[in-house]
Design a protein around this motif. Sequence first.
Motif, PDB file in Angstrom:
ATOM      1  N   CYS A  49       0.826  -1.201   0.000  1.00 22.87           N
ATOM      2  CA  CYS A  49       0.000   0.000   0.000  1.00 22.87           C
ATOM      3  C   CYS A  49       0.861   1.252   0.000  1.00 22.87           C
ATOM      4  O   CYS A  49       1.971   1.257   0.537  1.00 22.87           O
ATOM      5  CB  CYS A  49      -0.933   0.020   1.201  1.00 22.87           C
ATOM      6  SG  CYS A  49      -2.163   1.327   1.035  1.00 22.87           S
ATOM      7  N   CYS A  53      -2.681   3.731   6.848  1.00 23.66           N
ATOM      8  CA  CYS A  53      -3.780   4.159   7.713  1.00 23.66           C
ATOM      9  C   CYS A  53      -3.676   3.444   9.060  1.00 23.66           C
ATOM     10  O   CYS A  53      -3.512   2.221   9.105  1.00 23.66           O
ATOM     11  CB  CYS A  53      -5.119   3.852   7.055  1.00 23.66           C
ATOM     12  SG  CYS A  53      -5.247   4.560   5.403  1.00 23.66           S
ATOM     13  N   CYS A  56      -5.597   0.326   9.938  1.00 19.87           N
ATOM     14  CA  CYS A  56      -5.456  -0.798   9.011  1.00 19.87           C
ATOM     15  C   CYS A  56      -4.049  -1.404   9.049  1.00 19.87           C
ATOM     16  O   CYS A  56      -3.875  -2.556   9.413  1.00 19.87           O
ATOM     17  CB  CYS A  56      -5.807  -0.319   7.605  1.00 19.87           C
ATOM     18  SG  CYS A  56      -5.625  -1.553   6.321  1.00 19.87           S
ATOM     19  N   MET A  57      -3.056  -0.602   8.673  1.00 20.82           N
ATOM     20  CA  MET A  57      -1.697  -1.134   8.444  1.00 20.82           C
ATOM     21  C   MET A  57      -0.744  -0.809   9.583  1.00 20.82           C
ATOM     22  O   MET A  57      -0.866   0.249  10.202  1.00 20.82           O
ATOM     23  CB  MET A  57      -1.099  -0.458   7.212  1.00 20.82           C
ATOM     24  CG  MET A  57      -1.692  -0.860   5.923  1.00 20.82           C
ATOM     25  SD  MET A  57      -0.611  -2.042   5.123  1.00 20.82           S
ATOM     26  CE  MET A  57      -1.657  -2.512   3.756  1.00 20.82           C
TER      27      MET A  57
END
Length: 355
Positions: A49, A53, A56-57
């Motif tokens: 990616c 975020c 999320c990550m």
Amino acid sequence: MTSLALGVPTIRRDPAQIPPTHGRPDVAGLVDRFGREARDLRVSITEKCSLRCTYCMPEAGLPPIARDDLLTATEIGRLVGIAVRDLGVRDIRFTGGEPLMRNDLVEIIRRSSEAADGASISMTTNAIGLDKRVGALVAAGLTRINISLDTVDRDHFARLTRRDRLPSVFAGITAAKAAGLTPLKINAVLMRDTLDGAVDLLEWSIANGVRLRFIEQMPLDADEAWARDNMIDAAELLDVLGSRFTLTSPTREDPSSPAEEWIVDGGPATVGVIASVTRSFCAACDRTRLTAEGTVRSCLFGDDETDLRGLMRGGASDELIADWWRAAMWGKQAGHGMERADFVRPLRSMGAIGG
Ligand code: SAM
Ligand code: SF4
């Protein structure tokens, strides 16, 4: 034999074996034990990616998937064909990670669209770099797009995503609209840090003719910082939006749609609220998922996966792959179980499943 992929043990299947039926009815579609039928396929195509975020990550990104372990464009096209032709799937959505990180995304869309026999081909994306590729993607068969954008404040965006890339997202949104990918949907995850900006985001969405949907944050962040007591729920969001807008007549587009749509200031503008945590829509779920490594995952929260890549590379026929997929769906759990005291987070985070 088991293999480890992003921390998730997956069972390899022997292509010569016939999948277990366990009382499964002899029907073509992807049915489960709770009377649901999957018609919506989410295909994750990468763990990579351009953003990080926080919901999320992890800051460092996800552990890389070895190139040979990723499904190829040809394999994705084959599985999409099986899903549509043999299993009754009608909607295909590419996700990740960030789909635009795949150099062969145009080929993936083209092969899938050729195999999809009229099913819709869409993508969920952060839109970074979309402006340069949207024309080719539409020409290859992309029909719809959802763009994730949590705030229109550049500092907030940089904090939340750990990257100062808001101008690139705006460029992607403008290009998607110019390419005819309308009505454009914008997804925003609710975070305490950006709640103050929710009114601005809705005003911006109305002014720019895009359809905004807020999503309750789920316990799928790689950093495991999610806490039920600290998450913003739909009720709190509606209070904040209600201080500026008049919201009326909530409806769902269809019963399996996760978003409740509210009319804003008498219309025609609307705002969607996806209350994944506090008003679960699991009973009407019509999803099946493929991970970037080619395992079927029937539920975001279910770590039981079936390895279709291994079957394909072992020489299995389309018929046998379809039957393994049906067996996986028959084992789908009733719901996410977040309301239960014994709830356990799944092993994969959102970026490793595909949201
Ligand atoms: N990178 C693309 C994007 O951001 O649109 C596609 C992948 S992303 C995992 C797909 C969707 O999942 C995004 O709309 C994102 O906001 C959402 N998402 C990620 N983590 C989430 C979480 N913990 N709870 C709820 N939604 C989440
Ligand atoms: Fe990347 Fe999408 Fe996850 Fe954000 S939500 S880190 S853009 S995969």
